[in-house]
Scaffold this motif. Structure first.
Motif, PDB file in Angstrom:
ATOM      1  N   ASP A 167       0.834  -1.209   0.000  1.00  0.00           N
ATOM      2  CA  ASP A 167       0.000   0.000   0.000  1.00  0.00           C
ATOM      3  C   ASP A 167       0.867   1.257   0.000  1.00  0.00           C
ATOM      4  O   ASP A 167       0.549   2.249  -0.666  1.00  0.00           O
ATOM      5  CB  ASP A 167      -0.943   0.022   1.208  1.00  0.00           C
ATOM      6  N   ARG A 169       3.943   1.523  -1.219  1.00  0.00           N
ATOM      7  CA  ARG A 169       4.541   1.625  -2.549  1.00  0.00           C
ATOM      8  C   ARG A 169       3.563   2.261  -3.534  1.00  0.00           C
ATOM      9  O   ARG A 169       3.917   3.160  -4.291  1.00  0.00           O
ATOM     10  CB  ARG A 169       4.968   0.228  -3.032  1.00  0.00           C
ATOM     11  N   LYS A 170       2.311   1.824  -3.475  1.00  0.00           N
ATOM     12  CA  LYS A 170       1.276   2.394  -4.359  1.00  0.00           C
ATOM     13  C   LYS A 170       1.037   3.871  -4.044  1.00  0.00           C
ATOM     14  O   LYS A 170       0.827   4.677  -4.951  1.00  0.00           O
ATOM     15  CB  LYS A 170      -0.030   1.604  -4.220  1.00  0.00           C
ATOM     16  N   LEU A 171       1.060   4.235  -2.759  1.00  0.00           N
ATOM     17  CA  LEU A 171       0.878   5.630  -2.367  1.00  0.00           C
ATOM     18  C   LEU A 171       1.994   6.495  -2.938  1.00  0.00           C
ATOM     19  O   LEU A 171       1.740   7.574  -3.489  1.00  0.00           O
ATOM     20  CB  LEU A 171       0.832   5.747  -0.840  1.00  0.00           C
ATOM     21  N   ARG A 172       3.222   6.044  -2.826  1.00  0.00           N
ATOM     22  CA  ARG A 172       4.350   6.807  -3.385  1.00  0.00           C
ATOM     23  C   ARG A 172       4.212   6.974  -4.890  1.00  0.00           C
ATOM     24  O   ARG A 172       4.469   8.047  -5.429  1.00  0.00           O
ATOM     25  CB  ARG A 172       5.677   6.126  -3.049  1.00  0.00           C
ATOM     26  N   LEU A 173       3.822   5.912  -5.570  1.00  0.00           N
ATOM     27  CA  LEU A 173       3.670   5.988  -7.026  1.00  0.00           C
ATOM     28  C   LEU A 173       2.527   6.911  -7.435  1.00  0.00           C
ATOM     29  O   LEU A 173       2.663   7.717  -8.349  1.00  0.00           O
ATOM     30  CB  LEU A 173       3.444   4.590  -7.611  1.00  0.00           C
ATOM     31  N   SER A 174       1.390   6.798  -6.767  1.00  0.00           N
ATOM     32  CA  SER A 174       0.216   7.580  -7.162  1.00  0.00           C
ATOM     33  C   SER A 174       0.355   9.065  -6.847  1.00  0.00           C
ATOM     34  O   SER A 174      -0.209   9.904  -7.545  1.00  0.00           O
ATOM     35  CB  SER A 174      -1.054   7.022  -6.510  1.00  0.00           C
ATOM     36  N   THR A 175       1.101   9.392  -5.810  1.00  0.00           N
ATOM     37  CA  THR A 175       1.251  10.804  -5.427  1.00  0.00           C
ATOM     38  C   THR A 175       2.503  11.442  -6.022  1.00  0.00           C
ATOM     39  O   THR A 175       2.599  12.674  -6.067  1.00  0.00           O
ATOM     40  CB  THR A 175       1.337  10.958  -3.897  1.00  0.00           C
ATOM     41  N   GLY A 176       3.450  10.618  -6.456  1.00  0.00           N
ATOM     42  CA  GLY A 176       4.722  11.147  -6.947  1.00  0.00           C
ATOM     43  C   GLY A 176       5.616  11.658  -5.830  1.00  0.00           C
ATOM     44  O   GLY A 176       6.643  12.275  -6.074  1.00  0.00           O
ATOM     45  N   ARG A 178       8.294  10.989  -3.515  1.00  0.00           N
ATOM     46  CA  ARG A 178       9.305   9.942  -3.410  1.00  0.00           C
ATOM     47  C   ARG A 178      10.485  10.318  -2.514  1.00  0.00           C
ATOM     48  O   ARG A 178      11.481   9.620  -2.483  1.00  0.00           O
ATOM     49  CB  ARG A 178       9.798   9.589  -4.802  1.00  0.00           C
TER      50      ARG A 178
END
Length: 190
Positions: A167, A169-176, A178
């Motif tokens: 979850d 990892r997905k949050l970092r990807l979806s929000t940008g 990093r």
């Protein structure tokens, strides 16, 4: 080469497990911290050209997992870490025969803020090929990430809500987000 890479990755895995045990011992915890956690092995190759000198090889980020063991290029520099107080980047000059170990976002949450997730980047300092080998201890496969009760003082609560590594990892990807900023979205309100 395959045999060499397999032997190297097994040795670094053993080192990571030993670091996990020693971290727990130093904090008075009786647990096998990284047991069963997924890990990732990555070889990075940067082909820096004269035109890329001064540019970024890897943007500012924190590692999303718990721990990174990095064997950096012995000859070509470029790794920089951020000084949290000043916000300035400091060069981590190559030191032949050494490894670098740093904590990521999961370590900050698991330690209830005791460990610092290190912001870092790679800058092109010279026209050369730069190689680094990274071993990442990510997070538990399915269990929620949260500070063990022994690391939560009576006067305070856990700083972050529990979450799974996937979850996060997905949050970092979806929000940008990093460079550790995604953790603010999971911080408990005080």
């Amino acid at each position: 080469m395959r045999e060499t890479i397999v032997k190297y990755s097994e040795a670094v895995y053993d080192l990571a497990m030993d670091i996990g045990r020693k971290l727990c011992q130093s904090m008075g915890l009786d647990m096998d911290l990284f047991k069963g956690w997924p890990c990732q092995f990555r070889i990075n190759k940067y082909n820096f050209t004269p035109g890329s000198v001064g540019s970024s090889g890897v943007q500012i980020h924190t590692d999303s997992g718990f721990l990174t063991i990095l064997q950096d290029d012995d000859c070509v520099g470029g790794l920089e870490v951020m000084d949290e107080k000043s916000g300035e980047f400091v060069s981590v000059d190559p030191l032949p025969g050494s490894i670098l170990v740093n904590f990521g976002d999961v370590a900050k949450v698991w330690s209830n803020g005791r460990f610092c997730n290190v912001r870092h980047r790679v800058q092109c300092k010279e026209a050369a090929v730069r190689i680094s080998i990274a071993f990442f201890v990510l997070g538990p496969k399915e269990a929620a990430i949260e500070a063990p009760p022994e690391l939560v003082e009576k006067e305070e609560s856990r700083l972050f809500v529990p979450f799974t590594f996937e979850d996060y990892r997905k949050l970092r990807l979806s929000t940008g987000l990093r460079a550790g900023e995604a953790l603010a979205l999971l911080r408990r309100s005080t």
